[in-house]
Design an enzyme around this catalytic site. Structure first.
Site, PDB file in Angstrom:
ATOM      1  N   SER A  26      40.864  46.661  49.369  1.00 18.53           N
ATOM      2  CA  SER A  26      41.911  46.971  49.981  1.00 18.53           C
ATOM      3  C   SER A  26      42.267  48.087  49.357  1.00 18.53           C
ATOM      4  CB  SER A  26      42.680  46.486  49.927  1.00 18.53           C
ATOM      5  OG  SER A  26      43.133  45.895  48.819  1.00 18.53           O
ATOM      6  N   ARG A  56      33.978  33.834  46.838  1.00 17.67           N
ATOM      7  CA  ARG A  56      35.471  33.519  46.503  1.00 17.67           C
ATOM      8  C   ARG A  56      34.936  32.528  44.962  1.00 17.67           C
ATOM      9  NH1 ARG A  56      40.351  35.015  47.314  1.00 17.67           N
ATOM     10  NH2 ARG A  56      39.930  34.656  50.022  1.00 17.67           N
ATOM     11  N   ARG A  95      39.218  35.870  37.768  1.00 15.25           N
ATOM     12  CA  ARG A  95      40.614  35.047  38.878  1.00 15.25           C
ATOM     13  C   ARG A  95      40.379  33.556  38.985  1.00 15.25           C
ATOM     14  NH1 ARG A  95      40.606  39.560  43.950  1.00 15.25           N
ATOM     15  NH2 ARG A  95      41.085  41.754  42.079  1.00 15.25           N
ATOM     16  N   GLU A 112      37.221  39.782  53.834  1.00 13.23           N
ATOM     17  CA  GLU A 112      37.831  41.508  53.257  1.00 13.23           C
ATOM     18  C   GLU A 112      37.068  41.987  52.040  1.00 13.23           C
ATOM     19  OE1 GLU A 112      41.738  42.755  50.663  1.00 13.23           O
ATOM     20  OE2 GLU A 112      41.566  40.173  50.627  1.00 13.23           O
ATOM     21  N   ARG A 142      31.364  39.868  47.296  1.00 12.70           N
ATOM     22  CA  ARG A 142      31.187  40.211  49.144  1.00 12.70           C
ATOM     23  C   ARG A 142      30.858  41.055  49.493  1.00 12.70           C
ATOM     24  NH1 ARG A 142      37.215  39.069  49.964  1.00 12.70           N
ATOM     25  NH2 ARG A 142      37.032  37.143  48.404  1.00 12.70           N
TER      26      ARG A 142
END
Length: 511
Positions: A421, A346, A331, A418, A474
């Site tokens: 999800s 990140r 990403r 986060e 994460r």
């Protein structure tokens, strides 16, 4: 999947039969709690490929206009008839869709299509008149009339193709429907569904994962920055084993729930990325595109898994199809900066285990609840403190009908972050990917049924769902920061120990 970047939708096909309904849109905007998919004979046209326009074209599509490379089915008539409801959905999701322009182009399309059909009928009538014996002068007049009609028709048909392309491209920004229970507003309007555990109390000064990793010699950001650039890293020593343990543990646990393990391709066609709802070439995209090619690096295994049954008709008896997929993810993290995103939180490249389900439309809400339950059970078993949120409309990407996020407490970063999800995308992706199923017949076919004729009625689009089992960096942040000890060691959560050869504690290296 972990949320990243903006998404896009797609739209109409080139003929009247191709404009089959965007059914999830009707469901949400009419506030029906249990979506129901209608069938359409035009389903086969939902993913018609169109080559890029390299000639500059003529008519409405000329001037070097960009042409869509694929098309999905959207019910423009329904959108026009329910304009206010569609506008409300676009507005509540902060979408950039230009509904007025879409409907203006659709009206132009209908008028032009009507004119094309009129000229075709006239041309056929002229052709029929020429079948019998005619006076030479009459025949010559008919030949001239037919020639003029043919030339006019060619021009209008080119205009119709160009107009259809414009309509397609504008409609790509229309988002999926929204579940009636989704809170309306920005991210701050999201509602906590569940909270598990509590923040750990420390009787010593805690460290963040960067400091802990440095002292434990677990990763090297400086060397990676020289080799690859910022937001890259080397994992070292026990961190390598911890990544492999997290991946193997997640696949093992999720496989017990009937999911088929996959390792996916990590380079895919740009069109597949787009069909799944991502913008590979938009400004501030999260997708790495490969120069001078039609391929991209994946940002999530959702993309190659979503494409595994592309352009297929599945048997109803095969549903649900459940996959748990391992991949590296890439990403750009455009615009991400600041202390809140430091270290492993990140990064540009990471490993992830993703769950993905293809199911019947009436079962997608049920499987959405199942996915979030699997996630919660995984993280609770590690001893993490986290909360599950029902994300508000302004935080939904275009494909998501509803999305649940899980945010875990990260004491070193002093905030919740986060970690996963779970999204129900209903038929948004399947309409673009061309994934349908044939309902099983309610009764046995009659004895005199024609051979080869499909039983069970028209095909329907499946619903797709995706959810993160493990995003390795994460969870590594969570484990290091939550289970640190005063001497700088890290206690390994018990479920991971069998995947680490029985290792229970990561200890500082002796000097």
């Amino acid at each position: 999947m972990l949320t990243c970047g903006r998404f896009l939708s797609s739209s109409a096909a080139t003929t009247t039969a191709s404009f089959s309904p965007l059914r999830t849109l009707t469901r949400s905007l009419l506030r029906r709690p249990h979506p129901r998919l209608l069938s359409s004979a035009s389903a086969a046209a939902a993913t018609t490929a169109v080559e890029p326009d390299t000639k500059g074209g003529s008519g409405a599509g000329g001037g070097g206009a960009v042409r869509p490379q694929w098309k999905a089915a959207i019910d423009f008539k329904w959108i026009r008839d329910n304009r206010d409801a569609v506008a409300d959905n676009i507005r509540s999701r902060n979408s950039a869709a230009n509904l007025d322009l879409v409907l203006e182009l659709y009206d132009e399309y209908l008028a032009l299509q009507k004119e094309v059909e009129r000229l075709r009928a006239e041309r056929n009538a002229v052709a029929n008149k020429m079948k019998g014996k005619l006076d030479p002068s009459v025949r010559q007049a008919l030949v001239e009339e037919g020639k003029n009609l043919k030339e006019a028709l060619i021009g209008l048909e080119e205009d119709l193709v160009g107009l259809t392309d414009k309509l397609q491209l504008e409609a790509q920004s229309i988002p999926n429907a929204t579940h009636p229970d989704v809170p309306v507003g920005g991210e701050e309007s999201s509602v906590v569904r569940k909270e598990v555990g509590s923040q750990r109390s420390f009787n010593f000064t805690i460290k963040d994962h960067l400091q802990l990793g440095k002292e434990l010699d677990l990763f090297d950001f400086d060397a990676a920055a020289e080799v690859s650039g910022s937001k890259f890293y080397y994992l070292k020593n026990e961190a390598v084993l911890l990544e492999m343990a997290l991946v193997n543990w997640a696949i093992s646990e999720v496989s017990k729930k009937g999911f088929t393990p996959l390792i996916t391709p990590e380079i895919v066609r740009s069109s597949v990325v787009e069909k799944c709802g991502f913008q590979p070439r938009a400004q501030n995209t999260q997708v790495y595109s490969i120069e001078n090619s039609d391929q991209c690096l994946i940002g999530t295994a959702e993309i190659p898994v979503g494409g595994i049954h592309m352009d297929s008709i599945l048997l109803e008896s095969a549903l649900p199809l459940k996959y748990v997929a391992y991949s590296h993810c890439f990403r750009t993290e455009a615009g991400a900066a600041g202390a809140a995103t430091r270290g492993l939180y990140r990064v540009h490249q990471f490993s992830k285990v993703e769950m993905f389900i293809f199911c019947r439309p009436e079962e997608s809400d049920k499987w959405h609840e199942e996915l979030i339950m699997i996630e919660e059970d995984l993280y609770a078993s590690l001893g993490l403190h986290f909360k599950t949120l029902d994300m508000a409309t302004g935080d939904l990407g275009a494909p998501a009908y509803r999305k649940f996020d899980i945010e875990a407490w990260m004491p070193g970063l002093e905030r919740y972050g986060e970690i996963s999800s779970a999204s129900n995308c209903t038929d948004y992706q399947s309409r673009r990917l061309g994934i349908r199923y044939r309902p099983a017949p309610s009764e046995p076919p009659p004895a005199n049924a024609k051979k080869g004729k499909a039983a069970g009625g028209p095909t329907q689009f499946v619903h797709t769902l995706n959810a993160t089992a493990v995003a390795v960096p994460r969870l590594m942040v969570c484990i290091l920061e939550n289970f640190q000890q005063e001497d700088g060691s890290i206690v390994i959560p018990e479920p991971l120990r069998p995947f680490l050869g029985g290792l229970e504690v990561l200890s500082p290296k002796s000097k």
